[in-house]
Design an enzyme around this catalytic site. Structure first.
Site, PDB file in Angstrom:
ATOM      1  N   ASP A   1       0.821  -1.213   0.000  1.00 43.77           N
ATOM      2  CA  ASP A   1       0.000   0.000   0.000  1.00 43.77           C
ATOM      3  C   ASP A   1       0.858   1.267   0.000  1.00 43.77           C
ATOM      4  O   ASP A   1       2.029   1.256   0.425  1.00 43.77           O
ATOM      5  CB  ASP A   1      -0.900   0.049   1.244  1.00 43.77           C
ATOM      6  CG  ASP A   1      -2.100  -0.875   1.107  1.00 43.77           C
ATOM      7  OD1 ASP A   1      -2.134  -1.656   0.138  1.00 43.77           O
ATOM      8  OD2 ASP A   1      -2.985  -0.831   1.982  1.00 43.77           O
TER       9      ASP A   1
ATOM     10  N   HIS B   1       3.795  -2.428   3.052  1.00 40.63           N
ATOM     11  CA  HIS B   1       3.805  -1.057   2.521  1.00 40.63           C
ATOM     12  C   HIS B   1       5.098  -0.792   1.755  1.00 40.63           C
ATOM     13  O   HIS B   1       6.178  -1.184   2.201  1.00 40.63           O
ATOM     14  CB  HIS B   1       3.676  -0.030   3.652  1.00 40.63           C
ATOM     15  CG  HIS B   1       2.359  -0.096   4.368  1.00 40.63           C
ATOM     16  ND1 HIS B   1       2.127  -0.969   5.408  1.00 40.63           N
ATOM     17  CD2 HIS B   1       1.209   0.604   4.179  1.00 40.63           C
ATOM     18  CE1 HIS B   1       0.889  -0.811   5.847  1.00 40.63           C
ATOM     19  NE2 HIS B   1       0.304   0.138   5.121  1.00 40.63           N
TER      20      HIS B   1
END
Length: 718
Positions: free
Chosen positions: A98, A250
């Protein structure tokens, strides 16, 4: 302070075309374009932040969330009736990242994936795509998938439906513009597992389904956002059984060094435990969610990316412009305050006083409103004078009114309308004395003005003297603002120019000259609309000193309406630009001419031309900052600038022996008067650049002239 007041029926400027109006359209387009770019930048960069997706949010009601969603799989097809969910197959892990793409960490993660022959799904943020479009192409080229994570990373459940649509559609266009593909995968920011979905979240998921998206939540969080250490990230990312997982990691939003290091160990470990790591579609068993984008979407996406990039560029430009404007403002304040202090401490002129009679030349065109007061004040001088009023074709009986006074030392010369320079030259030719004083017909002198004005001529090097012009009609805001400008701007600048020996203007309202000096430079030229500035620069270039005598006070009638002020300042600014261009060779000359060029002309260019042009940029940036940044910082900067202006004002008013009470209007002046002045500069520059020649323009007269009582300041009377 140019003093052109005349219209010339046959002069070279009268026949020129009026100023074009296209430049106002150009200015409007530039301002609107800059504003639009900043709005895009403000929304994309400052409305929302890429914060911790795993940060706890207050739980909301979830009664509207279907049970099959709350307890179902992480991939949600909300468009189905009823909604259905999908889970990864056993021993399958959908590896997801993400908040990227990040220019530092995304390439390193891609390298680890290539080394381990693994593909992943990257849920990317639109603003990050705009900043790093090449990384999206690299992600797709490596065989990975992309999903949308919205354009600016807001909480979809907390924003209205129209904004959700914008966030998702703009993100989709960004992907299309950068990589030429579209995707049907969505991960809402701040989402986590299924049973954390509340009613607002479900509303956003349902809307996404209607727009054709599959919502992808998570089942396993690596907690790498918190940077707990490599070992803890690996433990959090390793499944406890054989069930398939959607693993959250991430590649953006902060320092992802621990994520990269953990991934190097995690991928071989998962493979050793029998897990197959891949994209969401591979893990769940659905068709590839990515499709080639249409040509239209690609171009729309590129336009969007260009707009965002343009907003970033505009903000960078504004930031540097702000720094430049602030630095120039502080530099100018420091220079003029230092110079004013030095000028004040200059030793008084010694030697015998100048008692030679002077000829006062008054060029007059339709000055009936104040010509009698002006002439009476000149005749009342305590220095021997003759007064020559040159009526330049007036149609209001100006010459008749002067003659009706019956004053023996006053002569009236009538001529056909030919313009102010011609009227001044007529007066010069008719003058009886070698010291000449020039004064506008809307100006009154104090009894000692002429005597003080001619005293510097005791120095044979002095060819011209500038007096101290003050605003007479100070009632109302406009009058006060002009009074402040005369005291702070004009007179502080003249002290600096005097000290630096580069005086660019002896104002038409109050100035004195040697006849020989005028004849050497060809008298008064009509080449520019600022004949006084043109004449002064010619005198400096001829090797003469031009000095400032602050004690020689003249009271002039200032414009009493915004329209009249615009016309006056437009003529002054345009004429000054003409004079600067005419005398540009002074920049490379030596001696007094070089001082004018490398000191006076550069000062005028930087502080009276370029600095005003930065004013609208400063205003737009201030509005941007108030909307998207810290209003406290903007207000603090504005107050600091206002304090600087106030300090300059208090010192200037003290030097000019003026009461400081009008300075209370300084804050208001920043919102109206300053904008008018920078519009004047823009208008003048465009007119000059376009080669447009202006007509002479007459000034309004208000009949407010009066002879100040000896020793009494006008501030006490108006």
């Amino acid at each position: 302070m140019p003093g052109n007041r005349h219209r010339a029926s046959g002069g070279r400027h009268e026949m020129g075309a009026g100023p074009l109006r296209t430049h106002w359209l150009l200015l409007a387009v530039l301002v609107l374009t800059l504003t639009a770019a900043l709005l895009v930048d403000g929304y994309t960069q400052h409305m929302f932040k890429i914060n911790n997706d795993a940060a706890p949010h207050p739980p909301g009601a979830s009664g509207a969330v279907p049970a099959q969603v709350s307890s179902g799989g992480p991939v949600i097809d909300s468009a189905s009736v009823p909604a259905r969910t999908l889970r990864p197959r056993p021993y399958r892990i959908a590896l997801t990242f993400d908040d990227g793409p990040d220019p530092v960490w995304t390439p390193k993660i891609l390298k680890v994936l290539r080394e381990n022959h693994v593909h992943a799904t990257f849920f990317v943020v639109g603003t990050q795509i705009a900043a790093n479009p090449g990384l999206i192409r690299s992600i797709v080229a490596d065989g990975n998938q992309v999903g949308i994570h919205t354009f600016t990373h807001p909480n979809l459940g907390a924003i209205p439906p129209w904004q959700r649509t914008v966030e998702m559609s703009e993100e989709q266009l960004a992907i299309a513009g950068a990589a030429g593909v579209t995707t049907s995968l969505l991960r809402p920011p701040y989402s986590s597992v299924n049973d954390a979905v509340d009613n607002p979240d479900w509303g956003a998921i349902r809307q996404a389904g209607r727009l054709g998206y599959l919502t992808v939540l998570t089942t396993q969080d690596s907690n790498d956002w918190h940077r707990p250490g490599i070992a803890r990230i690996i433990d959090s990312a390793t499944p406890g059984g054989s069930a398939g997982q959607v693993l959250l990691m991430h590649d953006g939003g902060g320092n992802r060094a621990q994520t990269v290091a953990a991934l190097r160990t995690l991928l071989p470990r998962l493979k050793a435990h029998g897990f197959r790591v891949g994209t969401v579609s591979e893990a769940v068993g659905i068709a590839n969610p990515m499709r080639p984008a249409s040509t239209l979407d690609r171009w729309k996406g590129r336009a969007l990316l260009w707009a965002v990039k343009g907003g970033d560029t505009a903000l960078t430009f504004l930031t540097w412009a702000m720094y430049a404007a602030g630095a120039l403002s502080v530099l100018r304040a420091a220079i003029v305050l230092w110079a004013a202090g030095r000028h004040r401490r200059k030793p008084a002129r010694r030697g015998p006083g100048v008692s030679t009679p002077a000829s006062i030349i008054v060029p007059a065109y339709n000055e009936s409103a104040g010509i009698q007061a002006a002439v009476r004040s000149l005749v009342a001088s305590d220095h021997p004078v003759e007064v020559i009023v040159v009526d330049d074709g007036s149609t209001d009986g100006t010459a008749d009114m002067v003659e009706a006074l019956g004053l023996p030392q006053v002569r009236v010369i009538r001529q056909r309308n030919a313009g102010k320079p011609a009227a001044l030259n007529t007066g010069i030719a008719a003058a009886s004395f070698d010291l000449l004083v020039m004064v506008d017909g809307d100006t009154v002198f104090e009894p000692d003005t002429v005597h003080k004005l001619v005293q510097p001529f005791a120095d044979p090097r002095v060819g011209a003297v500038s007096g101290n012009a003050k605003v007479l009609n100070r009632r109302g805001l406009l009058g006060r603002w002009q009074h402040i400008e005369y005291v702070i701007g004009f007179n502080l600048d003249r002290r600096l120019f005097d000290l630096a020996e580069c005086m660019p203007t002896v104002p038409g309202a109050v100035g004195a000259f040697r006849r020989d000096t005028l004849l050497r430079v060809g008298a008064v030229s009509d080449d520019t609309l600022a004949e006084d500035t043109d004449l002064t620069m010619a005198i400096c270039r001829d090797g003469w000193r031009v000095v400032y005598e602050e004690g020689a006070v003249a009271w002039t009638e200032a414009p009493a309406s915004l329209k009249a002020l615009w016309r006056q300042r437009y003529r002054w600014c345009y004429g000054t630009l003409q004079a600067m261009w005419k005398h540009r060779r002074a920049l490379v000359q030596g001696g007094p001419a070089g001082k004018l060029g490398r000191r006076g002309l550069i000062y005028l260019l930087v502080f009276q031309t370029l600095l005003p042009l930065l004013a609208p940029v400063v205003d737009i940036f201030a509005a941007y900052s108030l909307t998207f940044l810290s209003s406290t910082r903007v207000i603090s900067v504005w107050l600091a600038f206002l304090l600087l202006q106030l300090i300059m004002g208090l010192y200037a008013f003290k030097l000019d022996e003026e009461r400081p009470s009008p300075l209370w209007t300084l804050p208001l002046q920043q919102f109206v008067y300053r904008q008018l002045m920078y519009l004047v500069v823009f208008h003048s520059l465009f007119t000059a650049a376009a080669g447009i020649r202006l007509r002479w323009q007459s000034m309004e007269r208000y009949g407010t002239l009066q002879i100040p009582a000896s020793g009494q300041r006008t501030t006490e009377k108006v």
